[in-house]
Scaffold this motif. Sequence first.
Motif, mmCIF file in Angstrom:
data_model
loop_
_atom_site.group_PDB
_atom_site.id
_atom_site.type_symbol
_atom_site.label_atom_id
_atom_site.label_comp_id
_atom_site.label_asym_id
_atom_site.label_seq_id
_atom_site.Cartn_x
_atom_site.Cartn_y
_atom_site.Cartn_z
ATOM 1 N N ILE A 140 0.864 -1.179 0.000
ATOM 2 C CA ILE A 140 0.000 0.000 0.000
ATOM 3 C C ILE A 140 0.902 1.231 0.000
ATOM 4 O O ILE A 140 1.786 1.358 0.851
ATOM 5 N N GLU A 141 0.677 2.138 -0.953
ATOM 6 C CA GLU A 141 1.464 3.369 -1.010
ATOM 7 C C GLU A 141 0.552 4.552 -1.299
ATOM 8 O O GLU A 141 -0.431 4.419 -2.037
ATOM 9 N N ILE A 142 0.883 5.700 -0.730
ATOM 10 C CA ILE A 142 0.122 6.909 -1.041
ATOM 11 C C ILE A 142 0.315 7.275 -2.510
ATOM 12 O O ILE A 142 1.381 7.067 -3.087
ATOM 13 N N ALA A 143 -0.737 7.832 -3.106
ATOM 14 C CA ALA A 143 -0.668 8.279 -4.492
ATOM 15 C C ALA A 143 -0.131 9.701 -4.580
ATOM 16 O O ALA A 143 0.450 10.104 -5.599
ATOM 17 N N SER A 144 -0.348 10.484 -3.516
ATOM 18 C CA SER A 144 0.109 11.865 -3.457
ATOM 19 C C SER A 144 0.086 12.307 -2.000
ATOM 20 O O SER A 144 -0.257 11.514 -1.115
ATOM 21 N N LYS A 145 0.389 13.565 -1.741
ATOM 22 C CA LYS A 145 0.321 14.084 -0.376
ATOM 23 C C LYS A 145 -1.077 14.579 -0.035
ATOM 24 O O LYS A 145 -1.312 15.067 1.073
ATOM 25 N N ASN A 146 -2.025 14.429 -0.954
ATOM 26 C CA ASN A 146 -3.408 14.845 -0.735
ATOM 27 C C ASN A 146 -4.178 13.709 -0.069
ATOM 28 O O ASN A 146 -4.357 12.637 -0.662
ATOM 29 N N PRO A 147 -4.671 13.889 1.158
ATOM 30 C CA PRO A 147 -5.392 12.810 1.849
ATOM 31 C C PRO A 147 -6.646 12.342 1.125
ATOM 32 O O PRO A 147 -7.133 11.236 1.379
ATOM 33 N N ARG A 148 -7.179 13.162 0.226
ATOM 34 C CA ARG A 148 -8.403 12.778 -0.484
ATOM 35 C C ARG A 148 -8.132 11.836 -1.656
ATOM 36 O O ARG A 148 -9.061 11.269 -2.218
ATOM 37 N N ASP A 149 -6.875 11.650 -2.007
ATOM 38 C CA ASP A 149 -6.524 10.711 -3.076
ATOM 39 C C ASP A 149 -6.406 9.309 -2.497
ATOM 40 O O ASP A 149 -5.709 9.099 -1.492
ATOM 41 N N ALA A 150 -7.067 8.338 -3.138
ATOM 42 C CA ALA A 150 -7.008 6.956 -2.657
ATOM 43 C C ALA A 150 -5.581 6.422 -2.739
ATOM 44 O O ALA A 150 -4.804 6.798 -3.627
ATOM 45 N N ALA A 151 -5.255 5.546 -1.807
ATOM 46 C CA ALA A 151 -3.940 4.907 -1.819
ATOM 47 C C ALA A 151 -3.819 3.963 -3.016
ATOM 48 O O ALA A 151 -4.823 3.485 -3.558
ATOM 49 N N LEU A 152 -2.587 3.697 -3.409
ATOM 50 C CA LEU A 152 -2.322 2.735 -4.475
ATOM 51 C C LEU A 152 -2.260 1.349 -3.852
ATOM 52 O O LEU A 152 -1.400 1.080 -3.005
ATOM 53 N N ILE A 153 -3.185 0.484 -4.238
ATOM 54 C CA ILE A 153 -3.281 -0.865 -3.682
ATOM 55 C C ILE A 153 -2.711 -1.846 -4.704
ATOM 56 O O ILE A 153 -3.237 -1.982 -5.809
ATOM 57 N N ASP A 154 -1.627 -2.518 -4.338
ATOM 58 C CA ASP A 154 -1.027 -3.502 -5.246
ATOM 59 C C ASP A 154 -0.872 -4.843 -4.524
ATOM 60 O O ASP A 154 0.127 -5.079 -3.854
ATOM 61 N N PRO A 155 -1.861 -5.727 -4.645
ATOM 62 C CA PRO A 155 -1.760 -7.024 -3.965
ATOM 63 C C PRO A 155 -0.738 -7.970 -4.617
ATOM 64 O O PRO A 155 -0.406 -8.983 -4.036
ATOM 65 N N ASN A 156 -0.276 -7.607 -5.834
ATOM 66 C CA ASN A 156 0.758 -8.418 -6.500
ATOM 67 C C ASN A 156 0.300 -9.854 -6.702
ATOM 68 O O ASN A 156 0.963 -10.796 -6.310
#
Length: 414
Positions: free
Chosen positions: A398-414
Amino acid sequence: MTYDYIIAGAGAAGCILANRLSASGKHTVLLLEAGGKDSSLWFKIPVGFAKMYYNPTFNWMYYSQPQKQLNNREIYAPRGKVQGGSGSINAMIFVRGQAHDFDDWAANGNEGWGFKDVLPYFRKLENHPLGDSEYHGGSGPISITPMKGQTHPICDVFLKGCDELGYPHSDDFNGPTFEGSGIYDVNTRKGQRCSSSFAHLHPALSRPNLTVELHALVDRVIFDEAQQRATGISVTQNGVVRTFTANKEVILCAGAVDTPKILQLSGVGDQALLAKHAIPLVKHLPAVGQNLQDHLCASYYYKANIPTLNDQLSSLFGQFKLGLKYLLTRKGALAMSVNQAGGFFRGNEAQAYPNLQLYFNPLSYQIPKNNKASLKPEPYSGFLLCFNPCRPTSRGAIEIASKNPRDAALIDPN
């Protein structure tokens, strides 16, 4: 404003903590939730799952990053955006997990997490109609309802098929025999959903030392730079930035996706990731958001040559009959999960333990287009069979997409 404890996330864990931490009356507790109240009738009626599973008002409706191994498909990852969290929108199946899963934790150095250690707490959690026994509790806050004897008749056909194929049978997935086919239990009370919100938080809301703030999206945790200690939390609520201070603890209960997101937004995580998004570093902890483990669910749709729930739910008259039965008795299809039968199986003889979970659903439904809220039955007699790996070997992040809290995190279950 200042509180002793601040809890971010009013989901399954947050509701329980808010109840327990405020019970003595000695501590002030603030519970923050990015969504709204679970006041709609659809949260109480079990069939309301169909109304919430693709509803952006109460569901974050996350999607994974494109998965190379799945022809670059993005996999749906629903998460509750409401008081009660995902426990307010899920299908209510009550399964604890296999004993050896907990024993493996203990064997790997996590003292106190073996099955014999956690079983008393599972028993304390539940209110089972059979009362207190070796595997069940009879006076806990979460009510358990066995669906056995109430499920759609096609579920009996599934169980008979499992018997004919030589698979074992389990009378109780939360009892002594885990492996095999059977009928699931659900967390309902008198035909209504029994979530952590209904069972733990609602009874505690009258306490003067407990405050709940809804529609409050966490921006970041505030740290004392000298001690690197969490001292408060900043949120945006209805367009207004608010700051709350904690005397004792800030507790993150935002789930597997948003808890690491909040930490990263707050400067706790991998230094390179934070630098990429121009977030000041508080603590270099590269493991934050790593080691994501999730179950890939593969659902198979089938046409049936006998009636299924599709036939009842696809007509207004059928819906009326089911609704009337529910109103009069709190029983029937509307009082149960859509996932009724299933079980735990070994994919092959080399497996020491069951490594596959199956859901047998006496209903097949169309996935809504354009984020419409309701699942719609297929226009034929049909059913679903869903496969899940119990212990996936994939590890994602799980990684943030940006510093904006309203942007969903990047979910990569691989």
